[in-house]
Design a protein around this motif. Structure first.
Motif, PDB file in Angstrom:
ATOM      1  N   MET A  47       0.814  -1.201   0.000  1.00  0.00           N
ATOM      2  CA  MET A  47       0.000   0.000   0.000  1.00  0.00           C
ATOM      3  C   MET A  47       0.860   1.268   0.000  1.00  0.00           C
ATOM      4  N   LYS A  48       2.173   1.101   0.049  1.00  0.00           N
ATOM      5  CA  LYS A  48       3.044   2.267   0.037  1.00  0.00           C
ATOM      6  C   LYS A  48       3.060   2.956  -1.320  1.00  0.00           C
ATOM      7  N   LEU A  49       2.819   2.209  -2.379  1.00  0.00           N
ATOM      8  CA  LEU A  49       2.853   2.776  -3.727  1.00  0.00           C
ATOM      9  C   LEU A  49       1.496   3.304  -4.183  1.00  0.00           C
ATOM     10  N   PHE A  55      -2.561  10.968 -15.954  1.00  0.00           N
ATOM     11  CA  PHE A  55      -2.964  10.340 -17.210  1.00  0.00           C
ATOM     12  C   PHE A  55      -4.416  10.657 -17.541  1.00  0.00           C
ATOM     13  N   PHE A  56      -5.273  10.689 -16.533  1.00  0.00           N
ATOM     14  CA  PHE A  56      -6.678  11.036 -16.739  1.00  0.00           C
ATOM     15  C   PHE A  56      -6.810  12.468 -17.251  1.00  0.00           C
ATOM     16  N   ILE A  57      -6.088  13.392 -16.645  1.00  0.00           N
ATOM     17  CA  ILE A  57      -6.136  14.797 -17.061  1.00  0.00           C
ATOM     18  C   ILE A  57      -5.614  14.951 -18.486  1.00  0.00           C
ATOM     19  N   CYS A  58      -4.512  14.269 -18.806  1.00  0.00           N
ATOM     20  CA  CYS A  58      -3.970  14.345 -20.168  1.00  0.00           C
ATOM     21  C   CYS A  58      -4.951  13.778 -21.188  1.00  0.00           C
ATOM     22  N   THR A  59      -5.617  12.693 -20.836  1.00  0.00           N
ATOM     23  CA  THR A  59      -6.609  12.109 -21.745  1.00  0.00           C
ATOM     24  C   THR A  59      -7.777  13.061 -21.948  1.00  0.00           C
ATOM     25  N   CYS A  60      -8.239  13.684 -20.866  1.00  0.00           N
ATOM     26  CA  CYS A  60      -9.344  14.644 -20.988  1.00  0.00           C
ATOM     27  C   CYS A  60      -8.944  15.851 -21.821  1.00  0.00           C
ATOM     28  N   ILE A  61      -7.723  16.320 -21.660  1.00  0.00           N
ATOM     29  CA  ILE A  61      -7.249  17.443 -22.474  1.00  0.00           C
ATOM     30  C   ILE A  61      -7.205  17.041 -23.946  1.00  0.00           C
ATOM     31  N   ALA A  90     -10.816   7.246 -21.007  1.00  0.00           N
ATOM     32  CA  ALA A  90     -10.922   8.249 -19.943  1.00  0.00           C
ATOM     33  C   ALA A  90     -11.927   7.772 -18.889  1.00  0.00           C
ATOM     34  N   TYR A  91     -13.009   7.171 -19.345  1.00  0.00           N
ATOM     35  CA  TYR A  91     -14.001   6.618 -18.417  1.00  0.00           C
ATOM     36  C   TYR A  91     -13.384   5.485 -17.590  1.00  0.00           C
ATOM     37  N   ALA A  92     -12.588   4.638 -18.235  1.00  0.00           N
ATOM     38  CA  ALA A  92     -11.909   3.558 -17.504  1.00  0.00           C
ATOM     39  C   ALA A  92     -10.955   4.136 -16.462  1.00  0.00           C
ATOM     40  N   LEU A  93     -10.250   5.191 -16.815  1.00  0.00           N
ATOM     41  CA  LEU A  93      -9.357   5.836 -15.843  1.00  0.00           C
ATOM     42  C   LEU A  93     -10.143   6.466 -14.702  1.00  0.00           C
ATOM     43  N   ARG A  95      -2.043   6.713  -7.585  1.00  0.00           N
ATOM     44  CA  ARG A  95      -3.133   7.684  -7.689  1.00  0.00           C
ATOM     45  C   ARG A  95      -2.683   8.938  -8.433  1.00  0.00           C
ATOM     46  N   ILE A  96      -1.471   9.421  -8.153  1.00  0.00           N
ATOM     47  CA  ILE A  96      -0.949  10.613  -8.829  1.00  0.00           C
ATOM     48  C   ILE A  96      -0.779  10.347 -10.322  1.00  0.00           C
ATOM     49  N   LEU A  97      -0.177   9.216 -10.656  1.00  0.00           N
ATOM     50  CA  LEU A  97       0.028   8.895 -12.066  1.00  0.00           C
ATOM     51  C   LEU A  97      -1.295   8.704 -12.799  1.00  0.00           C
ATOM     52  N   THR A  98      -2.260   8.088 -12.134  1.00  0.00           N
ATOM     53  CA  THR A  98      -3.583   7.906 -12.737  1.00  0.00           C
ATOM     54  C   THR A  98      -4.254   9.255 -12.962  1.00  0.00           C
ATOM     55  N   ASN A  99      -4.151  10.149 -11.984  1.00  0.00           N
ATOM     56  CA  ASN A  99      -4.734  11.486 -12.144  1.00  0.00           C
ATOM     57  C   ASN A  99      -4.085  12.245 -13.300  1.00  0.00           C
TER      58      ASN A  99
END
Length: 165
Positions: free
Chosen positions: A1-3, A14-20, A70-73, A8-12
């Motif tokens: 659980m340390k990672l 990638f999600f933001i880049c996909t939305c852009i 993006a929905y999957a992310l 979460r940061i990397l997913t956020n």
């Protein structure tokens, strides 16, 4: 659980880049319809001026793919939020995992089929390219669906253990 925070940061990100990308792709589609000379990219080596209906359909399918992923992310972000709260065996988790896998596979379908049909209709080429990308995306979608089933089984085992104690 340390990672988990890093994931979460990397997913956020990638999600933001996909939305852009989606936000820029939709106006680009409109511009390609109105002023095709102004589009700086090609689809399968064909400029926007010469796309035709099939080219536009492939471009729309790419936008649909981005929306599904993006929905999957987004669903994956919700799963990670539940993991942060240490809610592992809730029904919502299994449902989110299953929906994430299905969104990935549907996005993959919208990615592969239009391009295959485009090449088949325009060039008469019935070539389906099976590479690491296709293999990885199918595996990833199936992984989430199977992981959902594993969480359902683990929840059942946990409830059985709680009853016997």
């Amino acid at each position: 659980m340390k990672l988990l925070p890093l994931l979460r940061i990397l997913t956020n990100i990638f999600f933001i880049c996909t939305c852009i990308g989606i936000i820029f792709a939709i106006p680009c589609l409109l511009i390609s319809i109105i002023m095709p000379d102004e589009i700086p990219f090609t689809i399968n080596g064909i400029e926007a001026v010469n796309w035709g209906a099939e080219g536009y359909l492939v471009f729309v399918s790419k936008i649909i793919v981005a929306i599904f992923w993006a929905y999957a992310l987004y669903l994956f972000k919700k799963i990670l939020t539940q993991f942060k709260k240490q809610h592992f065996f809730q029904e919502q988790i299994t449902s989110l995992l299953d929906q994430t896998g299905k969104a990935i596979l549907i996005g993959f379908f919208f990615d592969i089929v239009p391009e295959f049909l485009y090449d088949a209709i325009l060039f008469g080429d019935l070539n389906f390219e099976f590479n690491t990308y296709t293999f990885f995306v199918v595996l990833l979608g199936l992984f989430f669906i199977v992981l959902s089933d594993v969480f359902i089984l683990a929840k059942g085992s946990r409830e059985n253990n709680d009853l016997t104690v």
